[in-house]
Design a protein around this motif. Structure first.
Motif, mmCIF file in Angstrom:
data_model
loop_
_atom_site.group_PDB
_atom_site.id
_atom_site.type_symbol
_atom_site.label_atom_id
_atom_site.label_comp_id
_atom_site.label_asym_id
_atom_site.label_seq_id
_atom_site.Cartn_x
_atom_site.Cartn_y
_atom_site.Cartn_z
ATOM 1 N N SER A 72 10.377 0.522 -22.045
ATOM 2 C CA SER A 72 9.478 -0.684 -22.142
ATOM 3 C C SER A 72 9.061 -1.104 -20.524
ATOM 4 O O SER A 72 8.206 -1.855 -20.567
ATOM 5 N N MET A 73 9.929 -0.911 -19.802
ATOM 6 C CA MET A 73 9.627 -1.259 -18.429
ATOM 7 C C MET A 73 9.176 -0.113 -17.649
ATOM 8 O O MET A 73 8.181 -0.091 -16.622
ATOM 9 N N LEU A 74 9.307 1.164 -18.243
ATOM 10 C CA LEU A 74 8.929 2.724 -17.478
ATOM 11 C C LEU A 74 7.306 2.733 -17.733
ATOM 12 O O LEU A 74 6.691 3.142 -16.763
ATOM 13 N N TRP A 75 6.770 2.474 -18.828
ATOM 14 C CA TRP A 75 5.445 3.053 -19.137
ATOM 15 C C TRP A 75 4.452 2.038 -18.598
ATOM 16 O O TRP A 75 3.469 2.732 -17.828
ATOM 17 N N PRO A 76 4.814 0.669 -18.224
ATOM 18 C CA PRO A 76 3.910 -0.102 -17.272
ATOM 19 C C PRO A 76 4.032 0.634 -16.016
ATOM 20 O O PRO A 76 2.928 0.506 -15.210
ATOM 21 N N LEU A 77 4.958 0.816 -15.344
ATOM 22 C CA LEU A 77 5.210 1.363 -14.021
ATOM 23 C C LEU A 77 4.441 2.833 -13.889
ATOM 24 O O LEU A 77 3.751 2.749 -12.730
ATOM 25 N N LEU A 78 4.289 3.464 -14.916
ATOM 26 C CA LEU A 78 3.678 4.768 -14.838
ATOM 27 C C LEU A 78 2.212 4.435 -14.720
ATOM 28 O O LEU A 78 1.388 5.420 -14.175
ATOM 29 N N THR A 79 1.905 3.494 -15.711
ATOM 30 C CA THR A 79 0.410 2.989 -15.923
ATOM 31 C C THR A 79 -0.179 2.613 -14.670
ATOM 32 O O THR A 79 -1.239 3.096 -14.038
ATOM 33 N N MET A 80 0.516 1.865 -13.659
ATOM 34 C CA MET A 80 0.275 1.459 -12.535
ATOM 35 C C MET A 80 0.168 2.437 -11.531
ATOM 36 O O MET A 80 -0.654 2.469 -10.617
ATOM 37 N N ALA A 81 1.037 3.373 -11.641
ATOM 38 C CA ALA A 81 1.125 4.496 -10.735
ATOM 39 C C ALA A 81 -0.327 5.171 -10.796
ATOM 40 O O ALA A 81 -1.021 6.023 -9.940
ATOM 41 N N VAL A 82 -0.582 5.642 -12.105
ATOM 42 C CA VAL A 82 -2.134 6.134 -12.401
ATOM 43 C C VAL A 82 -3.152 5.180 -11.926
ATOM 44 O O VAL A 82 -4.132 5.706 -11.384
ATOM 45 N N CYS A 83 -3.013 4.142 -12.026
ATOM 46 C CA CYS A 83 -4.061 3.113 -11.586
ATOM 47 C C CYS A 83 -4.292 3.103 -10.170
ATOM 48 O O CYS A 83 -5.543 3.321 -9.644
ATOM 49 N N PHE A 84 -3.107 3.038 -9.556
ATOM 50 C CA PHE A 84 -3.388 3.326 -8.017
ATOM 51 C C PHE A 84 -3.920 4.668 -7.507
ATOM 52 O O PHE A 84 -4.699 4.529 -6.501
ATOM 53 N N LYS A 85 -3.690 5.704 -8.005
ATOM 54 C CA LYS A 85 -4.133 7.094 -7.797
ATOM 55 C C LYS A 85 -5.688 6.964 -8.198
ATOM 56 O O LYS A 85 -6.592 7.338 -7.351
ATOM 57 N N LEU A 86 -6.003 6.306 -9.322
ATOM 58 C CA LEU A 86 -7.723 6.439 -9.494
ATOM 59 C C LEU A 86 -8.221 5.545 -8.519
ATOM 60 O O LEU A 86 -9.543 5.656 -8.055
ATOM 61 N N TYR A 87 -7.713 4.348 -8.185
ATOM 62 C CA TYR A 87 -8.176 3.328 -7.302
ATOM 63 C C TYR A 87 -8.167 4.312 -5.780
ATOM 64 O O TYR A 87 -9.423 4.172 -5.154
ATOM 65 N N TYR A 88 -7.446 4.974 -5.649
ATOM 66 C CA TYR A 88 -7.404 5.627 -4.232
ATOM 67 C C TYR A 88 -8.651 6.922 -4.280
ATOM 68 O O TYR A 88 -9.675 7.066 -3.409
ATOM 69 N N ILE A 89 -8.833 7.553 -5.232
ATOM 70 C CA ILE A 89 -9.764 8.432 -5.441
ATOM 71 C C ILE A 89 -11.364 7.654 -5.312
ATOM 72 O O ILE A 89 -12.369 8.107 -4.740
ATOM 73 N N TRP A 90 -11.424 6.629 -6.300
ATOM 74 C CA TRP A 90 -12.434 5.672 -6.187
ATOM 75 C C TRP A 90 -12.919 5.361 -4.794
ATOM 76 O O TRP A 90 -14.071 5.709 -4.232
ATOM 77 N N VAL A 91 -12.029 4.699 -3.907
ATOM 78 C CA VAL A 91 -12.267 4.049 -2.745
ATOM 79 C C VAL A 91 -12.650 5.291 -1.423
ATOM 80 O O VAL A 91 -13.347 5.315 -0.847
ATOM 81 N N LEU A 92 -11.773 6.374 -1.764
ATOM 82 C CA LEU A 92 -11.942 7.607 -1.244
ATOM 83 C C LEU A 92 -13.430 8.215 -1.371
ATOM 84 O O LEU A 92 -13.850 8.648 -0.066
ATOM 85 N N LEU A 93 -13.866 8.451 -2.223
ATOM 86 C CA LEU A 93 -15.020 8.892 -2.614
ATOM 87 C C LEU A 93 -16.307 7.937 -2.015
ATOM 88 O O LEU A 93 -17.274 8.416 -1.186
ATOM 89 N N VAL A 94 -16.010 6.711 -1.961
ATOM 90 C CA VAL A 94 -16.926 5.694 -1.352
ATOM 91 C C VAL A 94 -17.043 5.878 0.106
ATOM 92 O O VAL A 94 -17.843 5.996 0.840
ATOM 93 N N LYS A 95 -15.620 5.912 0.663
ATOM 94 C CA LYS A 95 -15.691 5.992 2.009
ATOM 95 C C LYS A 95 -16.040 7.297 2.786
ATOM 96 O O LYS A 95 -16.607 7.401 3.793
ATOM 97 N N ALA A 96 -15.653 8.383 1.832
ATOM 98 C CA ALA A 96 -16.174 9.774 2.118
ATOM 99 C C ALA A 96 -17.504 9.854 2.374
ATOM 100 O O ALA A 96 -18.113 10.363 3.289
ATOM 101 N N ARG A 97 -18.276 9.400 1.359
ATOM 102 C CA ARG A 97 -20.013 9.203 1.344
ATOM 103 C C ARG A 97 -20.440 8.555 2.576
ATOM 104 O O ARG A 97 -21.373 9.052 3.100
ATOM 105 N N ALA A 98 -19.784 7.374 3.004
ATOM 106 C CA ALA A 98 -20.328 6.678 4.191
ATOM 107 C C ALA A 98 -20.073 7.509 5.388
ATOM 108 O O ALA A 98 -20.862 7.689 6.333
#
Length: 251
Positions: free
Chosen positions: A203-229
């Motif tokens: 019950s504590m682990l799955w939110p942690l892993l979900t947030m880990a996925v969220c942070f990776k998705l955010y990184y890719i999102w921002v990376l693509l934006v910054k890389a294009r610029a």
């Protein structure tokens, strides 16, 4: 193998990357927001309070994924640096420098949230613990890479310099990861990636892993934006950029 090499060479094409990244950015933005909502709801609302730390443990849902990302992004940068030095791939240079500020941000968040968590646990915001000290050194490495890149006027020379610095600094990554095993530290050991299974209730682990996925998705999102610029600033005098700007102006 031929498919991989074809994809590898396509990724090294600035026009192809600019085109495909523009299509991917909205998808990563939406999935980042969705996983953030699910992860934070699971961590702040559904997960029970820790039997020792109470509700103060909930900072784990930001601190731990941020710490993971601080290492992950540096490894990505080191791989990009190696590709840049060996194959002289322009997109590898772009990915490296575009990742640096994102990695520095995650490292800073990890240090700040770790300090806030350390106060109730250790009685102090900061101690020169092996894990904390090596993580702080990682932040300085990120800052050094950014400063070095901006200090050198020629982009090609700057890219080579930061690639070398990144590869030299990668020695700090295993030190951070294994510091709690190599030295007697205040920082707790690994609770998720254990041979005998995670030392956390599901019950504590799955939110942690979900947030880990969220942070990776955010990184890719921002990376693509910054890389294009970054790519546009480097390729401003090339024909495909002039065509792109001209097409937008006519449209």
């Amino acid at each position: 193998m031929n498919i991989f090499m074809k994809w590898f060479h396509r990724l090294g094409s600035p026009p192809w990357f600019y085109n495909i990244s523009g299509k991917l950015i909205p998808w990563f933005a939406v999935t980042t927001i969705l996983t953030l909502v699910v992860g934070m709801y699971g961590g702040l609302i559904l997960a029970p309070a820790d039997y020792q730390q109470g509700d103060s443990f909930r900072i784990i849902y930001v601190h731990v994924p941020a710490a993971w990302m601080s290492l992950f992004i540096y490894i990505v940068m080191a791989v990009a640096g190696a590709i840049s030095l060996v194959w002289r791939m322009k997109m590898a240079d772009v990915m490296l420098i575009s990742s640096a500020s994102v990695g520095a941000s995650f490292t800073f968040i990890a240090l700040v949230t770790g300090s806030l968590w350390g106060k109730p646990m250790w009685g102090t915001y900061w101690t020169w613990d092996a894990r904390l000290t090596s993580e702080l050194l990682l932040l300085f490495l990120y800052f050094g890479i950014i400063a070095l890149y901006n200090a050198v006027e020629d982009r090609q020379t700057a890219s080579r310099a930061v690639a070398v610095l990144t590869l030299v600094g990668v020695v700090n990554i295993p030190i951070i990861h294994y510091s709690v095993e190599w030295w007697n530290t205040l920082h707790q050991g690994t609770t998720v990636a254990r041979m005998d299974g995670p030392a956390m209730d599901s019950s504590m682990l799955w939110p942690l892993l979900t947030m880990a996925v969220c942070f990776k998705l955010y990184y890719i999102w921002v990376l693509l934006v910054k890389a294009r610029a970054e790519l546009l600033s480097r390729e401003i005098n090339n024909g495909w950029v002039r065509e792109l700007v001209g097409g937008k102006a006519n449209g």
